[in-house]
Design a protein around this motif. Sequence first.
Motif, PDB file in Angstrom:
ATOM      1  N   LEU A  56       0.831  -1.211   0.000  1.00  0.00           N
ATOM      2  CA  LEU A  56       0.000   0.000   0.000  1.00  0.00           C
ATOM      3  C   LEU A  56       0.862   1.255   0.000  1.00  0.00           C
ATOM      4  O   LEU A  56       1.870   1.332   0.714  1.00  0.00           O
ATOM      5  N   PRO A  57       0.489   2.242  -0.788  1.00  0.00           N
ATOM      6  CA  PRO A  57       1.286   3.474  -0.841  1.00  0.00           C
ATOM      7  C   PRO A  57       1.376   4.192   0.502  1.00  0.00           C
ATOM      8  O   PRO A  57       2.422   4.750   0.840  1.00  0.00           O
ATOM      9  N   ALA A  58       0.301   4.172   1.273  1.00  0.00           N
ATOM     10  CA  ALA A  58       0.302   4.863   2.561  1.00  0.00           C
ATOM     11  C   ALA A  58       1.116   4.082   3.579  1.00  0.00           C
ATOM     12  O   ALA A  58       1.083   2.854   3.617  1.00  0.00           O
ATOM     13  N   ARG A  59       1.856   4.778   4.420  1.00  0.00           N
ATOM     14  CA  ARG A  59       2.677   4.160   5.453  1.00  0.00           C
ATOM     15  C   ARG A  59       2.149   4.585   6.817  1.00  0.00           C
ATOM     16  O   ARG A  59       2.355   5.712   7.257  1.00  0.00           O
ATOM     17  N   VAL A  60       1.455   3.694   7.481  1.00  0.00           N
ATOM     18  CA  VAL A  60       0.907   3.970   8.810  1.00  0.00           C
ATOM     19  C   VAL A  60       1.833   3.348   9.845  1.00  0.00           C
ATOM     20  O   VAL A  60       2.124   2.146   9.770  1.00  0.00           O
ATOM     21  N   PRO A  61       2.317   4.135  10.815  1.00  0.00           N
ATOM     22  CA  PRO A  61       3.232   3.596  11.816  1.00  0.00           C
ATOM     23  C   PRO A  61       2.633   2.392  12.550  1.00  0.00           C
ATOM     24  O   PRO A  61       1.482   2.404  12.957  1.00  0.00           O
ATOM     25  N   GLY A  62       3.429   1.353  12.682  1.00  0.00           N
ATOM     26  CA  GLY A  62       2.999   0.166  13.412  1.00  0.00           C
ATOM     27  C   GLY A  62       2.385  -0.918  12.561  1.00  0.00           C
ATOM     28  O   GLY A  62       2.409  -2.094  12.945  1.00  0.00           O
ATOM     29  N   LEU A  63       1.822  -0.550  11.405  1.00  0.00           N
ATOM     30  CA  LEU A  63       1.146  -1.551  10.588  1.00  0.00           C
ATOM     31  C   LEU A  63       2.137  -2.536   9.949  1.00  0.00           C
ATOM     32  O   LEU A  63       1.806  -3.702   9.745  1.00  0.00           O
ATOM     33  N   ARG A  64       3.323  -2.069   9.660  1.00  0.00           N
ATOM     34  CA  ARG A  64       4.286  -2.978   9.026  1.00  0.00           C
ATOM     35  C   ARG A  64       4.620  -4.141   9.959  1.00  0.00           C
ATOM     36  O   ARG A  64       4.852  -5.266   9.501  1.00  0.00           O
ATOM     37  N   THR A  65       4.648  -3.877  11.249  1.00  0.00           N
ATOM     38  CA  THR A  65       4.873  -4.959  12.214  1.00  0.00           C
ATOM     39  C   THR A  65       3.731  -5.963  12.167  1.00  0.00           C
ATOM     40  O   THR A  65       3.947  -7.178  12.269  1.00  0.00           O
ATOM     41  N   VAL A  66       2.522  -5.455  11.995  1.00  0.00           N
ATOM     42  CA  VAL A  66       1.360  -6.345  11.867  1.00  0.00           C
ATOM     43  C   VAL A  66       1.492  -7.203  10.612  1.00  0.00           C
ATOM     44  O   VAL A  66       1.246  -8.417  10.636  1.00  0.00           O
ATOM     45  N   TYR A  67       1.896  -6.575   9.515  1.00  0.00           N
ATOM     46  CA  TYR A  67       2.064  -7.324   8.270  1.00  0.00           C
ATOM     47  C   TYR A  67       3.119  -8.415   8.435  1.00  0.00           C
ATOM     48  O   TYR A  67       2.958  -9.531   7.928  1.00  0.00           O
ATOM     49  N   ALA A  68       4.201  -8.082   9.132  1.00  0.00           N
ATOM     50  CA  ALA A  68       5.247  -9.084   9.370  1.00  0.00           C
ATOM     51  C   ALA A  68       4.707 -10.248  10.189  1.00  0.00           C
ATOM     52  O   ALA A  68       5.048 -11.410   9.937  1.00  0.00           O
ATOM     53  N   GLY A  69       3.861  -9.937  11.162  1.00  0.00           N
ATOM     54  CA  GLY A  69       3.257 -10.998  11.960  1.00  0.00           C
ATOM     55  C   GLY A  69       2.337 -11.886  11.132  1.00  0.00           C
ATOM     56  O   GLY A  69       2.317 -13.114  11.294  1.00  0.00           O
ATOM     57  N   VAL A  70       1.580 -11.272  10.228  1.00  0.00           N
ATOM     58  CA  VAL A  70       0.704 -12.055   9.348  1.00  0.00           C
ATOM     59  C   VAL A  70       1.540 -12.933   8.424  1.00  0.00           C
ATOM     60  O   VAL A  70       1.200 -14.104   8.174  1.00  0.00           O
ATOM     61  N   TRP A  71       2.654 -12.383   7.910  1.00  0.00           N
ATOM     62  CA  TRP A  71       3.523 -13.208   7.065  1.00  0.00           C
ATOM     63  C   TRP A  71       4.078 -14.393   7.860  1.00  0.00           C
ATOM     64  O   TRP A  71       4.131 -15.526   7.345  1.00  0.00           O
ATOM     65  N   ALA A  72       4.492 -14.155   9.104  1.00  0.00           N
ATOM     66  CA  ALA A  72       5.006 -15.249   9.933  1.00  0.00           C
ATOM     67  C   ALA A  72       3.935 -16.331  10.110  1.00  0.00           C
ATOM     68  O   ALA A  72       4.238 -17.531  10.095  1.00  0.00           O
ATOM     69  N   LEU A  73       2.691 -15.922  10.255  1.00  0.00           N
ATOM     70  CA  LEU A  73       1.593 -16.889  10.359  1.00  0.00           C
ATOM     71  C   LEU A  73       1.484 -17.704   9.074  1.00  0.00           C
ATOM     72  O   LEU A  73       1.277 -18.929   9.107  1.00  0.00           O
ATOM     73  N   SER A  74       1.637 -17.046   7.924  1.00  0.00           N
ATOM     74  CA  SER A  74       1.558 -17.779   6.653  1.00  0.00           C
ATOM     75  C   SER A  74       2.692 -18.790   6.534  1.00  0.00           C
ATOM     76  O   SER A  74       2.502 -19.884   5.987  1.00  0.00           O
ATOM     77  N   LEU A  75       3.865 -18.451   7.059  1.00  0.00           N
ATOM     78  CA  LEU A  75       4.993 -19.386   7.026  1.00  0.00           C
ATOM     79  C   LEU A  75       4.713 -20.600   7.905  1.00  0.00           C
ATOM     80  O   LEU A  75       4.985 -21.743   7.510  1.00  0.00           O
ATOM     81  N   VAL A  76       4.151 -20.353   9.080  1.00  0.00           N
ATOM     82  CA  VAL A  76       3.792 -21.452   9.982  1.00  0.00           C
ATOM     83  C   VAL A  76       2.735 -22.344   9.324  1.00  0.00           C
ATOM     84  O   VAL A  76       2.814 -23.582   9.376  1.00  0.00           O
ATOM     85  N   LEU A  77       1.738 -21.729   8.705  1.00  0.00           N
ATOM     86  CA  LEU A  77       0.698 -22.499   8.029  1.00  0.00           C
ATOM     87  C   LEU A  77       1.284 -23.330   6.888  1.00  0.00           C
ATOM     88  O   LEU A  77       0.894 -24.487   6.682  1.00  0.00           O
ATOM     89  N   LEU A  78       2.207 -22.752   6.132  1.00  0.00           N
ATOM     90  CA  LEU A  78       2.816 -23.471   5.022  1.00  0.00           C
ATOM     91  C   LEU A  78       3.569 -24.705   5.520  1.00  0.00           C
ATOM     92  O   LEU A  78       3.388 -25.819   4.984  1.00  0.00           O
ATOM     93  N   VAL A  79       4.406 -24.523   6.533  1.00  0.00           N
ATOM     94  CA  VAL A  79       5.172 -25.658   7.060  1.00  0.00           C
ATOM     95  C   VAL A  79       4.232 -26.723   7.615  1.00  0.00           C
ATOM     96  O   VAL A  79       4.417 -27.929   7.373  1.00  0.00           O
ATOM     97  N   SER A  80       3.200 -26.285   8.334  1.00  0.00           N
ATOM     98  CA  SER A  80       2.252 -27.236   8.916  1.00  0.00           C
ATOM     99  C   SER A  80       1.531 -28.029   7.832  1.00  0.00           C
ATOM    100  O   SER A  80       1.353 -29.251   7.946  1.00  0.00           O
ATOM    101  N   LEU A  81       1.122 -27.354   6.769  1.00  0.00           N
ATOM    102  CA  LEU A  81       0.408 -28.038   5.698  1.00  0.00           C
ATOM    103  C   LEU A  81       1.324 -28.970   4.906  1.00  0.00           C
ATOM    104  O   LEU A  81       0.897 -30.054   4.482  1.00  0.00           O
ATOM    105  N   LEU A  82       2.573 -28.568   4.698  1.00  0.00           N
ATOM    106  CA  LEU A  82       3.508 -29.452   4.012  1.00  0.00           C
ATOM    107  C   LEU A  82       3.693 -30.752   4.791  1.00  0.00           C
ATOM    108  O   LEU A  82       3.714 -31.849   4.221  1.00  0.00           O
TER     109      LEU A  82
END
Length: 382
Positions: A56-82
């Motif tokens: 997203l073009p807009a940069r809201v303080p703190g949201l990038r940390t949330v995005y990183a957390g969501v990505w970490a969840l996707s990594l956990v889901l990927l490993v679990s599903l594999l």
Amino acid sequence: MVTAVPVPASPAPASSPRLSGRTAPRRRAPAVRHLGPNWYAAVMGTAGLATAGAALPARVPGLRTVYAGVWALSLVLLVSLLVARALHWTHHRDRARAHLADPAVVPFYGCLSMALVAVGGGAAAVGRDWTGVRAAVALDAVLFTAGTLVGLVAAVVVPYLLGVRYRTDPAGVTPVWLLPLVAPMVSAAVGPSLVPHLPPGQARGTLLLGCLALFGLSLLAVGLTLPLVFGRLMTAGPLPLALTPTLFLVLGPLGQSVTAAGNFADAAPGALPAPYGGALRLLPVLYGVPVMGFALLWLALACVHVARARRRGMGFAMTWWAFTFPVGTCVTGAAALARHTGITAFTGLADILYAALVVAWATAATGTVRGLVRGELLPREH
């Protein structure tokens, strides 16, 4: 995505332990017996939520940390599903082969490719904040390579099976057929992020042009298949209720190709000679804007169909994950157009689509967790 329909078990022979009074051996890993390749859609949707937010073009303080957390969840889901899918193939090979023999399920093997590439792309886009750039690039390279190879195999094998072995009639055409064909487009969109990390010269140019070839491969294959999907809607009527959300899958190749066009333009100056790099920098406007227009048209059509299906009693199914990743590709596509044109309307479009993506992901995730807790999505056989 489409939930695999359980295949009835064959009757036990008269000499089986069950009929002779002895206790039949218990199946190992019974929880994963009905775990099909469609479950990778949850990984795709979660990774797409993180990547789209970071774009997203807009940069809201703190949201990038949330995005990183969501990505970490996707990594956990990927490993679990594999791991779960490996158990599925090990202990429930009969069921796994039934999936391969089912024309409604086999296209979902394209989801494995897209899950791998999407999580890898998320590592480079936002996961690097937690892992560091070097580890993120290494993870992206491994998952991109593995996912691209799987996607290329699926793009050949699945259409072959559908056309030769299954011989599905025109009324059986669904947007699910697009899944193995759009997988190379996901690789085309993610690959340019690796270009700056390669040595200048041949390596960068080869990767970028390879991604451009994947772009053309997927674009033309989807262009041949999409008329079948639209024609089926016009001649055979609406899709079955549970399959109606799969209409959103059409947004995947559209939004992802616009995203890829923007990423090609970003990577071209350091990878290709000036004349060719300059031509690629025109791609987001000359290609991306018209395709985004069609994507919005299809989004409206899909929403009308879903509203109709909902009024007729459409309940939750794993097909609801189709509301996530394809919309996420439109977010990254709109963000790419905003970045290359400077038009604020595209920024607003990206924001609106991302808000819809958040609601869709929360709804699909809640329904999935509820279905797992109740034993409705992965029923155990006793």
